[in-house]
Design an enzyme around this catalytic site. Structure first.
Site, PDB file in Angstrom:
ATOM      1  N   GLY A 107       0.830  -1.214   0.000  1.00 41.89           N
ATOM      2  CA  GLY A 107       0.000   0.000   0.000  1.00 41.89           C
ATOM      3  C   GLY A 107       0.855   1.250   0.000  1.00 41.89           C
ATOM      4  CE1 TYR A 112      -9.332  -0.159   9.221  1.00 38.93           C
ATOM      5  CE2 TYR A 112      -9.863   0.944  11.284  1.00 38.93           C
ATOM      6  CZ  TYR A 112      -9.003   0.743  10.227  1.00 38.93           C
ATOM      7  OH  TYR A 112      -7.793   1.415  10.176  1.00 38.93           O
TER       8      TYR A 112
HETATM    9  N1  NAP Z   1      -4.822   7.207   8.542  1.00 46.22           N
HETATM   10  C1  NAP Z   1      -5.142   6.870   9.780  1.00 46.22           C
HETATM   11  O1  NAP Z   1      -5.587   7.716  10.603  1.00 46.22           O
HETATM   12  C2  NAP Z   1      -4.992   5.456  10.245  1.00 46.22           C
HETATM   13  C3  NAP Z   1      -5.322   5.157  11.569  1.00 46.22           C
HETATM   14  C4  NAP Z   1      -5.135   3.875  12.030  1.00 46.22           C
HETATM   15  C5  NAP Z   1      -4.628   2.902  11.182  1.00 46.22           C
HETATM   16  N2  NAP Z   1      -4.326   3.207   9.897  1.00 46.22           N
HETATM   17  C6  NAP Z   1      -3.803   2.115   9.045  1.00 46.22           C
HETATM   18  O2  NAP Z   1      -2.745   2.600   8.262  1.00 46.22           O
HETATM   19  C7  NAP Z   1      -2.595   1.789   7.095  1.00 46.22           C
HETATM   20  C8  NAP Z   1      -2.354   2.682   5.891  1.00 46.22           C
HETATM   21  O3  NAP Z   1      -3.510   3.448   5.642  1.00 46.22           O
HETATM   22  P1  NAP Z   1      -3.468   4.989   5.226  1.00 46.22           P
HETATM   23  O4  NAP Z   1      -4.052   5.752   6.345  1.00 46.22           O
HETATM   24  O5  NAP Z   1      -2.146   5.340   4.685  1.00 46.22           O
HETATM   25  O6  NAP Z   1      -4.586   4.974   4.069  1.00 46.22           O
HETATM   26  P2  NAP Z   1      -4.485   5.210   2.487  1.00 46.22           P
HETATM   27  O7  NAP Z   1      -3.870   6.508   2.180  1.00 46.22           O
HETATM   28  O8  NAP Z   1      -5.885   4.962   2.001  1.00 46.22           O
HETATM   29  O9  NAP Z   1      -3.536   4.044   2.005  1.00 46.22           O
HETATM   30  C9  NAP Z   1      -3.988   2.713   1.981  1.00 46.22           C
HETATM   31  C10 NAP Z   1      -3.128   1.963   1.009  1.00 46.22           C
HETATM   32  O10 NAP Z   1      -3.568   0.590   0.982  1.00 46.22           O
HETATM   33  C11 NAP Z   1      -3.731   0.228  -0.367  1.00 46.22           C
HETATM   34  N3  NAP Z   1      -4.647  -0.888  -0.544  1.00 46.22           N
HETATM   35  C12 NAP Z   1      -5.961  -0.970  -0.223  1.00 46.22           C
HETATM   36  N4  NAP Z   1      -6.454  -2.156  -0.594  1.00 46.22           N
HETATM   37  C13 NAP Z   1      -5.441  -2.840  -1.173  1.00 46.22           C
HETATM   38  C14 NAP Z   1      -5.328  -4.105  -1.782  1.00 46.22           C
HETATM   39  N5  NAP Z   1      -6.379  -4.920  -1.921  1.00 46.22           N
HETATM   40  N6  NAP Z   1      -4.126  -4.504  -2.252  1.00 46.22           N
HETATM   41  C15 NAP Z   1      -3.057  -3.686  -2.168  1.00 46.22           C
HETATM   42  N7  NAP Z   1      -3.094  -2.451  -1.619  1.00 46.22           N
HETATM   43  C16 NAP Z   1      -4.286  -2.050  -1.136  1.00 46.22           C
HETATM   44  C17 NAP Z   1      -4.221   1.494  -1.055  1.00 46.22           C
HETATM   45  O11 NAP Z   1      -4.085   1.375  -2.455  1.00 46.22           O
HETATM   46  P3  NAP Z   1      -4.881   2.367  -3.460  1.00 46.22           P
HETATM   47  O12 NAP Z   1      -4.059   3.634  -3.480  1.00 46.22           O
HETATM   48  O13 NAP Z   1      -4.867   1.636  -4.741  1.00 46.22           O
HETATM   49  O14 NAP Z   1      -6.248   2.582  -2.874  1.00 46.22           O
HETATM   50  C18 NAP Z   1      -3.276   2.495  -0.430  1.00 46.22           C
HETATM   51  O15 NAP Z   1      -2.013   2.446  -1.038  1.00 46.22           O
HETATM   52  C19 NAP Z   1      -3.871   0.945   7.019  1.00 46.22           C
HETATM   53  O16 NAP Z   1      -3.566  -0.380   7.403  1.00 46.22           O
HETATM   54  C20 NAP Z   1      -4.805   1.585   8.031  1.00 46.22           C
HETATM   55  O17 NAP Z   1      -5.695   0.659   8.613  1.00 46.22           O
HETATM   56  C21 NAP Z   1      -4.497   4.468   9.403  1.00 46.22           C
END
Ligand code: NAP
Length: 317
Positions: free
Chosen positions: A20, A173
């Site tokens: 990701g 989730y």
């Molecule tokens: N942001 C927060 O406040 C927060 C809080 C707690 C935990 N997290 C965790 O942090 C991690 C990263 O999230 P983020 O906040 O950086 O969100 P994000 O900007 O939406 O990034 C998520 C990434 O995961 C990829 N992804 C989703 N489904 C996928 C699949 N089937 N195969 C491969 N890649 C996939 C997305 O690809 P696309 O670009 O193609 O969509 C994107 O690159 C996640 O595990 C999330 O649960 C985030």
């Protein structure tokens, strides 16, 4: 004292695979590792977004940026990506299990698993197991699995893991994020015991850790709102915006887990302020359910059974 990007040790010669990596925390993690000399492999489901990410990272990269097609919601793609890593490099130093989806309406992965459990947990479970042979015997090899503060509200509902009887997208989730930290701890346990997977015996030098970002401004929330169409949640995120820290700050705990010499096997890191919502990386508490060895072992066993029963629909080797 605050741990910052400048504390990341030199990563020259190390291969770091970030799932990701096309946006948010994954992109920032890859940026930081590449700027410290690592070969950053961007594991992404969209080639177009991966190319854009590479263009963005190149100006500050001190190591190569490589792209890997990876859809965690398709076990055939997961297998192909792991085989591709073996062909290209034959080794791996850092695996950051970062990709995730949050609270969509009930949808299924290619093999029919509930999307959040299937992507956030099962996809990474399968990917990690397939990559363990490449991590084995690499000095300082680490697997970092990204969880969330949602783990504290999570419950592993073994009677309905896929939300088939009753689906609540937030419960699903939280469950998937609890599964992430439970997996990270159980992996460390199994590596210590020399049983991290069929091919992982003797790989006790691999460390498994978990990290969460607190609240970070990424595409996670807008993508979630776009998928579920909730105006209430859209408004809530607008009101909560001042609480959110940048994606770069949010990525620090996983970078600490991945690179800090003082990070502990089975350690769990998150922000140090505002109840873990923002701040600098520190060790943070783990949800009690993930500390329960029975629940962890059961999750591991069920995950293995689910994967064994899944019939990849693609040309899985
Ligand atoms: N942001 C927060 O406040 C927060 C809080 C707690 C935990 N997290 C965790 O942090 C991690 C990263 O999230 P983020 O906040 O950086 O969100 P994000 O900007 O939406 O990034 C998520 C990434 O995961 C990829 N992804 C989703 N489904 C996928 C699949 N089937 N195969 C491969 N890649 C996939 C997305 O690809 P696309 O670009 O193609 O969509 C994107 O690159 C996640 O595990 C999330 O649960 C985030």
């Amino acid at each position: 004292m605050a741990w910052t990007l400048s504390d990341i040790p030199d990563q020259t010669g190390r291969i770091a695979l970030v799932t990701g990596a096309s946006s948010g925390l994954g992109l920032e993690t890859a940026r930081a590792l590449a700027s410290h000399g690592a070969t950053a492999v961007l594991g992404c489901r969209s080639r177009t977004k991966a190319e854009a990410a590479r263009r963005e990272l190149l100006p500050t990269a001190a190591g190569p940026i490589d792209l890997l097609d990876l859809d965690l919601a398709d076990l055939a793609s997961v297998e192909r990506a792991a085989a591709e890593m073996a062909d290209r490099y034959g080794r791996l130093d850092l695996l950051i299990n970062n990709a995730g989806v949050m609270a969509p309406p009930r949808r299924l992965t290619r093999q029919g698993f509930e999307l959040q459990f299937g992507t956030n947990h099962l996809g990474h479970f399968a990917f990690t197991r397939a990559l363990l042979p490449l991590l084995r015997h690499r000095p300082g090899a680490r697997v970092v699995t990204v969880t969330s503060g949602a783990q504290y509200f999570g419950r592993l509902d073994f009677d309905d893991l896929q939300g088939e009887r009753r689906y609540d997208r937030w419960k699903a989730y939280s469950q998937s994020k609890l599964a992430n930290v439970a997996f990270a701890l159980e992996l460390q346990q199994r590596l210590d015991a020399g049983s991290g997977g069929d091919t992982a015996s003797g790989s006790s030098r691999i460390l498994s850790l978990a990290a969460h970002p607190g609240l970070a401004r990424t595409n996670l929330q807008p993508d979630s709102v776009a998928a579920n169409g909730s105006r209430v949640e859209a408004l809530a995120y607008r009101l909560m915006d001042p609480l959110f820290q940048s994606a770069a700050m949010g990525a620090l705990p996983q970078l600490f887990a991945a690179t800090a010499p003082e990070a502990q096997p089975g350690g769990h890191y998150g922000p140090n302020r505002w109840g873990g919502m923002r701040g600098w990386p520190t060790a943070v508490r783990i949800a009690p359910a993930a500390l329960d060895p029975e629940q962890r072992q059961r999750l591991w066993q069920v995950s293995e059974e689910l994967l064994a029963r899944a019939i990849p629909t693609g040309d899985c080797p």
